[in-house]
Design a protein around this motif. Structure first.
Motif, PDB file in Angstrom:
ATOM      1  N   ILE A   1       0.952  -1.294   0.406  1.00 23.57           N
ATOM      2  CA  ILE A   1       0.566  -0.057   0.079  1.00 23.57           C
ATOM      3  C   ILE A   1       1.017   0.819  -0.125  1.00 23.57           C
TER       4      ILE A   1
ATOM      5  N   GLU B   1      -3.727   2.651  -9.779  1.00 24.91           N
ATOM      6  CA  GLU B   1      -3.436   2.900  -8.221  1.00 24.91           C
ATOM      7  C   GLU B   1      -4.429   3.115  -6.754  1.00 24.91           C
ATOM      8  N   THR B   2      -5.495   3.659  -7.396  1.00 24.90           N
ATOM      9  CA  THR B   2      -6.832   3.558  -6.282  1.00 24.90           C
ATOM     10  C   THR B   2      -7.356   2.401  -5.950  1.00 24.90           C
TER      11      THR B   2
ATOM     12  N   HIS C   1       1.782   1.687  -3.340  1.00 26.32           N
ATOM     13  CA  HIS C   1       1.660   2.373  -4.828  1.00 26.32           C
ATOM     14  C   HIS C   1       0.913   4.139  -4.271  1.00 26.32           C
ATOM     15  N   LEU C   2       1.177   4.429  -2.709  1.00 24.65           N
ATOM     16  CA  LEU C   2       0.847   5.495  -2.501  1.00 24.65           C
ATOM     17  C   LEU C   2       2.159   6.175  -3.262  1.00 24.65           C
TER      18      LEU C   2
ATOM     19  N   SER D   1      -6.181  -0.425  -6.606  1.00 32.21           N
ATOM     20  CA  SER D   1      -4.881  -1.615  -6.163  1.00 32.21           C
ATOM     21  C   SER D   1      -5.137  -1.478  -4.686  1.00 32.21           C
ATOM     22  N   ILE D   2      -5.286   0.155  -4.684  1.00 28.93           N
ATOM     23  CA  ILE D   2      -4.606   0.130  -2.917  1.00 28.93           C
ATOM     24  C   ILE D   2      -6.533  -0.233  -1.959  1.00 28.93           C
TER      25      ILE D   2
ATOM     26  N   ASN E   1      -6.551  -4.205  -1.577  1.00 30.51           N
ATOM     27  CA  ASN E   1      -5.274  -4.556  -0.502  1.00 30.51           C
ATOM     28  C   ASN E   1      -5.422  -4.301   0.405  1.00 30.51           C
TER      29      ASN E   1
END
Length: 130
Positions: free
Chosen positions: A18, A49-50, A21-22, A52-53, A56
């Motif tokens: 996470i 990315e959002t 990704h951030l 994916s976060i 997760n």
């Protein structure tokens, strides 16, 4: 390795993922070396990315339920099915990372393989004990 240990390791891995990704969202890491080099602009990067976060974070909550760290808001059957789906996803992702275009992504082969194995251990060891 017991189920509790596997869950704790997975939670640490997910925290690192996470944060990774951030760092892409914050443009500390360029997005062109991720997602197979397929992202064409910032908008696509923010969407990928959002999502994916969020996925997760969802996996974190599922693992917290499995480890009995938080109260179950889903049945254990749903939790286990969800975890088996993640084992399959991580397994397929491992294969994809082996054939990735960039060396950077190829390194993630170890991470996705480890994640698949840790979740499998969590499922195979049965009920966790506190």
């Amino acid at each position: 390795m017991n189920s509790k240990t596997a869950i704790k390791i997975m939670l640490w891995i997910l925290t690192a993922v996470i944060l990774f990704h951030l760092s892409i969202i914050l443009k500390i890491i360029p997005y062109d070396i991720t997602w197979g080099g397929r992202l064409k602009n910032d908008t696509e990067m923010y969407v990928f990315e959002t999502v994916s976060i969020l996925i997760n974070l969802f996996l974190c909550f599922i693992l917290l339920i499995k480890g009995q760290y938080i109260r179950a808001f889903l049945s254990m059957k749903v939790v286990n099915i969800t975890l088996w789906i993640f084992v399959i996803i991580f397994g397929l992702n491992t294969i994809g990372n082996i054939f990735a275009k960039t060396n950077f992504e190829k390194y993630f082969t170890l991470l996705t393989l480890a994640s698949a194995i840790l979740i499998w251990i969590t499922l195979r060891k049965g009920k966790t004990q506190r």
